[in-house]
Design an enzyme around this catalytic site. Sequence first.
Site, mmCIF file in Angstrom:
data_model
loop_
_atom_site.group_PDB
_atom_site.id
_atom_site.type_symbol
_atom_site.label_atom_id
_atom_site.label_comp_id
_atom_site.label_asym_id
_atom_site.label_seq_id
_atom_site.Cartn_x
_atom_site.Cartn_y
_atom_site.Cartn_z
ATOM 1 C CE LYS A 26 -6.336 -16.979 -41.906
ATOM 2 N NZ LYS A 26 -6.251 -16.601 -43.326
ATOM 3 N NE ARG A 96 -6.589 -21.431 -44.966
ATOM 4 C CZ ARG A 96 -5.977 -21.279 -46.139
ATOM 5 N NH1 ARG A 96 -4.936 -20.476 -46.227
ATOM 6 N NH2 ARG A 96 -6.402 -21.913 -47.206
ATOM 7 N N GLY A 105 2.119 -14.550 -43.500
ATOM 8 C CA GLY A 105 3.207 -15.499 -43.676
ATOM 9 C C GLY A 105 4.048 -15.756 -42.450
ATOM 10 C CG MET A 107 2.086 -17.030 -36.557
ATOM 11 S SD MET A 107 0.736 -16.577 -35.467
ATOM 12 C CE MET A 107 -0.189 -15.435 -36.476
ATOM 13 N NE ARG A 352 -4.740 -10.548 -45.382
ATOM 14 C CZ ARG A 352 -3.751 -11.430 -45.226
ATOM 15 N NH1 ARG A 352 -3.580 -12.025 -44.065
ATOM 16 N NH2 ARG A 352 -2.933 -11.704 -46.218
ATOM 17 C CG HIS A 468 6.972 -13.709 -47.720
ATOM 18 N ND1 HIS A 468 8.248 -13.207 -47.578
ATOM 19 C CD2 HIS A 468 6.450 -13.758 -46.469
ATOM 20 C CE1 HIS A 468 8.480 -12.992 -46.307
ATOM 21 N NE2 HIS A 468 7.417 -13.317 -45.615
ATOM 22 C CB SER A 776 11.580 23.020 -24.313
ATOM 23 O OG SER A 776 11.687 22.070 -25.349
ATOM 24 C CB CYS A 843 12.658 19.961 -28.018
ATOM 25 S SG CYS A 843 13.701 20.024 -26.551
ATOM 26 C CE1 TYR A 863 7.840 23.188 -28.684
ATOM 27 C CE2 TYR A 863 6.539 24.807 -27.470
ATOM 28 C CZ TYR A 863 7.759 24.199 -27.752
ATOM 29 O OH TYR A 863 8.891 24.598 -27.092
#
Length: 889
Positions: A26, A96, A105, A107, A352, A468, A776, A843, A863
Amino acid sequence: MSKWIYEFGDGAAEGAADMRELLGGKGANLAEMCRLGLPVPPGFTITTEVCTHYTENANAYPKGLEKEVEGALKKIEKVLGRRFGNAEKPLLVSVRSGSRASMPGMMDTVLNLGLNDHSVEGLSTDSGDERFAYDSYRRFIQMYGDVVMGVEHHHFEDLLEDLKADRGADLDTDLGAGDLKALVEDYLAKAEDVAGKPFPQDPADQLWGAVGAVFGSWMNNRAVTYRRLHGIPSDWGTAVNVQAMVFGNMGDDCATGVCFTRNPSNGDNSFYGEFLLNAQGEDVVAGIRTPQPLTEAEKSVTGSDFASMESALPNIYAHLVEVRGRLERHYTDMQDMEFTVERGKLWMLQTRAGKRTTKAALKIAVDMVAEGLIDRKQAIERIDPARLDQLLHPTLDPKAERDLLGRGLPASPGAATGAVVFSSADAEAWAGRDEKVILVRMETSPEDIGGMHVSEGILTTRGGMTSHAAVVARGMGIPCVSGAGDLRVDSAAKKLIALDVELLEGDVITLDGSTGEVMKGAVAMIQPELTGDFGTLMEWADEVRTMGVRANAETPTDAETALRFGAEGIGLSRTEHMFFEPKRIVHMREMILAKDEDHRRRSLDRLLPFQRQDFIELFNIMNGLPITIRLLDPPLNEFLPLTQEDMTEVAEAAGMTMEEVRIRKVELDESNPMLGHRGCRLGITYPEIYEMQARAIFEAAAEVTKAGIPVAPEVMIPLVSVPAEFDILKQLIDRVAGEVMHATGQELSYMTGTMIELPRAALLAGEIAEAAEFFSFGTNDLTQTTYGFSRDDAGTFLEPYHKIGILPEDPFITIDRHGVGELVRIGAERGRAVRPDLKMGICGEHGGDPASVFFCQEVGLDYVSCSPYRVPIARLAAAQAALRKKQGS
């Protein structure tokens, strides 16, 4: 000397957008908007470093902060010509929070700070509106009383509702100045009665009380829960923004609102938002009043009876449209903006990056590439891979019958079915029993975060698209219907009343967050179509990633699902899962109960055709893609019967008495089966088991190869800890492969490797790699054996460990880089030192966790393999990992 304060306003700012870590999101964006020349009320940001100091030093502020705050206040006074605490032209401020990561919402906020019994008269005189002055004062008392003094919201709301009832007023706005004066007196008395001390009249005391409360709210329960759910570190802290108040509640030329530069639900490039005439900002987000649509187009879609901002305040709306374009072009992302209109002048209070659904995120990213705002790589990096999960689950079948109960606003898309519950605590309790629930509330508050997280969907009877409930649900990917005003909630009696239908706790309803419909009972759902923007982004991701993505699958359905989601093979096919079907389990149990090898082989001969057919089906579906087949891994007692009926069936099939079955079962029972007679140890002691499985694999491969389909099975030996175990079993596999090739006349290509799932195997990887052709990494068991945790039992202490800070994450969800990860790194390095072309993958469940995929890229795995539904997540995470590695090189 440390600098604790950064000022902004009057067209200049000490901060900038790239200072989020110090100023929070902010504060950094307020500074940036000032630099862009946008109308921003002047103020200052107290840095996150102050928050850290405050929390680490028993709520004490650093030396020099008070003096900096006094100086910054004087500059605001000079710009506006007002004085903080002055009885004639008072300066009022908002206080704020502002974390570097958006936490809507979670804080605390205090508005109208600086009002007292004297300055309220000055505000009345200065504004020429006594009602406005006392309305602002009663709001301040309520907010400050709740946030700073601990006087809960309902104490004030009860007084307000009593007054409205006495005056016959339906709305807050129906109360006059005299009514609000009396209400202020009641509020002050109530605050003193509950808190045990008078409401502070000194504005300086008010300011430091509010600043401390905002810093303290960083560690409140809802903020801690939100950070845990969203992976936000607790040591980041929050900044505090002190900013001159501008008022949207001074008359009909005033307003307040929230808007998005694009639609956050579907991503359309259309201005989207809500506003209220003659109101303050919390009225919009709290759902206290039903908001008005921003645009005429939105009014048409929602069917609202209220005037749009476009028609009610056309000049201000045009200015806001101009700001919309400037901010989106500057940030090259969809913006969530808050604004206030005071006496015909637009003020920007925040911008934001807007929270959005995954569907919207994909569309916005793809569209912005087409518009030239960002490139493909930026689009790939902009999507959170974990959130793709929102797109991979069913939605309502449009052909299904629906028993409509009511309709609200489509606040967060997707469909959900569950039992009705009326509190966050009940939602968590029911979900803890594996019950699917819909959280039903008049309106949600930040305190409901825990219950919202475990719910399938959320229904509120109040609030709009930026309430909210809507914002949090969209961020979590939970379907939500808000503002369903035709429905009535009685939380105390646990009832939902819709038309002439009364639903109680536990009754099932269905929500469609895409249409706003609420339906009685369960409604049929269908699978999503993963095309369009999703398909486009996945194509871009596949172009840049360097790691392969496979799926864990052993059934035809799993294999087909994996292919549909873009899997490039099967990284783990668990053969034990194939034995639990009714026609097979009897033979499996016969084999286990057999008295000697001859009887075991007879049972295995009966299992062979089933196992062979399983592999034929998988080979045909995967059509030449690699398949890693893990030979039998779990201990044999997992297959034994538990019920009397099953034991009788097995005894008859095996030609044994019940007593013999019981004795054999006792013989197979182990005190710690996870570390017992399982994996390759079974293959060593009962080689005929692995022999049958190898024969099934190679006979299936020969049959499919003969039909012209290429097959390259990867046979994996589990739980190896001694290189000799692997060597012995590889010889068995090679012998069976040779026998099948000789018998069928088919030349087969295959590989034999092992699962590295024990610390000793990782340390001896070089020796194992002398014979193994692939590794693996089975990180589920590797995590268990490294930590000494049982995955099935660790839940009793992992949550406290996380809260205390012993473990930052659940190591079974995100790989432990320092311990388990180090073993993976060692295994990879030592294995490739002996065999440079060693194929390596992972895996465990970590294969579908984005943070773990990044780690796999770092250590050079070929992978990752994960559940079919997480394949797209792994594909995108692998692309981001490749981009990050390239940027770092």
